[in-house]
Design a protein around this motif. Sequence first.
Motif, short mmCIF file in Angstrom:
data_model
loop_
_atom_site.label_atom_id
_atom_site.label_comp_id
_atom_site.label_asym_id
_atom_site.label_seq_id
_atom_site.Cartn_x
_atom_site.Cartn_y
_atom_site.Cartn_z
N LYS A 58 0.83 -1.21 0.00
CA LYS A 58 0.00 0.00 0.00
C LYS A 58 0.86 1.26 0.00
O LYS A 58 0.37 2.32 -0.33
N TRP A 59 2.12 1.15 0.41
CA TRP A 59 2.96 2.36 0.42
C TRP A 59 3.61 2.64 -0.94
O TRP A 59 4.35 3.62 -1.08
N TYR A 61 3.99 3.80 -4.91
CA TYR A 61 3.63 5.12 -5.44
C TYR A 61 3.52 5.04 -6.97
O TYR A 61 4.06 4.09 -7.55
N ASN A 63 0.40 7.30 -5.33
CA ASN A 63 -0.67 6.84 -4.47
C ASN A 63 -2.02 6.55 -5.16
O ASN A 63 -2.62 5.50 -4.91
N THR A 66 -1.68 3.26 -6.94
CA THR A 66 -1.49 2.12 -6.04
C THR A 66 -2.81 1.76 -5.35
O THR A 66 -3.11 0.59 -5.15
N ARG A 67 -3.59 2.79 -5.00
CA ARG A 67 -4.85 2.51 -4.29
C ARG A 67 -5.73 1.59 -5.14
O ARG A 67 -6.21 0.57 -4.68
N GLY A 123 8.43 5.33 -0.79
CA GLY A 123 7.04 5.72 -0.56
C GLY A 123 6.61 5.66 0.90
O GLY A 123 5.51 6.08 1.24
#
Length: 408
Positions: A58-59, A61, A63, A66-67, A123
Amino acid sequence: METPKSIVIIGAGIIGSTTAFYLSRHPSLGSAQVIILEASKSGAAQGASGKAGGLVAKWAYPNPLTRISFHEHVRLAEEFNGADRWGWRWVSVGEWEGRGAPRSNRRVGTAPEQTTSLQKKAGLSSPTTSVDRQAKGLPEDLSWVNANLTESFSLMAPPGDTAQVHPYLFTTSMLDLSVEYGVRLVRGRATTIERVEGKVSGVRYADSETGVESILSADCVILAAGAWCPTLLPDLPVTGTRAHSIVIRPPPNTPVDSVSPYVLFTSIRLPNSRRSVTPEIYPRPNPEIYVCGPGDTRVPLPQTVDDVQVDVRACDEIWEWVAETGVLESWALGEVSHRQACYLPIVSAGGGPIISAIPGTQGLVVATGHTCWGICNAPGTAKAVSELVLDGKIKCADLTALDLTRYL
Ligand SMILES: Cc1cc2nc3c(=O)[nH]c(=O)nc-3n(C[C@H](O)[C@H](O)[C@H](O)COP(=O)(O)OP(=O)(O)OC[C@H]3O[C@@H](n4cnc5c(N)ncnc54)[C@H](O)[C@@H]3O)c2cc1C
């Protein structure tokens, strides 16, 4: 962009293969044909996509990409039994610092040019967001690392924020699932993107076996050739960095669960040397242990993925760092099954990836420059590209920051 009738994807790495999958499942595809063109004689995933670590975090990039990608990875694994099909599982990720044991007076090597960090930790807002940074002890079940050589260990993310896939199996599964829905794989090296009056009209390619040239007609071309993208669009601000890795098979009778699911970002002080090295270690459920070193720029990108030069010495050094130093417990170490190298696609101006229509050429789209996060960010990229091509705009996330115009 008008809804296309024939789409050619250039490159069957994870970005091209996953894009083929999302196109094949898109409700507006209709009777449009999708062809994926791959230069390697051995088919899909012969480049970075088959030789990466496989961390999904999840960290990662950027963001917004990635989400959506993380969510899609979870969905795909559930829908298609990713656990069995591509080694999907939740993993813990830790930062491990320690020293190598001086087994002899021999120096354990460090190739001086191998200094380019893959930037996977960049990230993280702080190294251990919501986890106790003071924790020094190794978790009970992390038994495959030598406790005596450990100086510190800390988890880098809370449970549920990190998972892994086997990158080769994920990529080839995406391609196989697309072929089931009518996508066609053609083995050949694209040499020119053909254009007529400001629109793409096809892709000229040389057959991978015979070298014979042909043209695939297309009204939409998706360039997903990783570090090779500038060979077809020279103005793209993309370069390649080579990185070596090895795959270690535990001895045949090692219980499958004994090499527990921890990805480690290490810093190992080498014995008989002032140097530290930072290999990343990824055990996999099949079972195997993948270890990669940093990047290098010693050898320029060759013409095709099949010509990538593997520096055996660089691979041997990775083995020395983790095995001959005693950092990995000897019971987990069998033979090295793969010594390999590949090129990560990097946006030269920094940032990336680029997910964008190409201004001035109707029907041309690019998706590349995923640096060290292409495995993680492939599903979001592919979903976005399928929307750009078939809905006329990206709907799943605001990815305007990844438009090519932002990099020129
Ligand atoms: C050591 C290492 C570890 C990594 N670990 C991770 C990780 O843990 N997690 C993560 O998210 N990412 C990781 N990555 C990054 C990830 O591997 C890349 O970002 C990703 O694989 C890029 O995929 P791609 O499809 O763009 O490129 P590639 O995998 O390079 O695929 C491009 C394809 O295009 C084909 N091609 C090129 N030119 C042509 C042409 N002219 N005609 C037809 N086909 C062509 C190539 O043969 C190739 O198959 C790692 C990378 C490295 C090097």
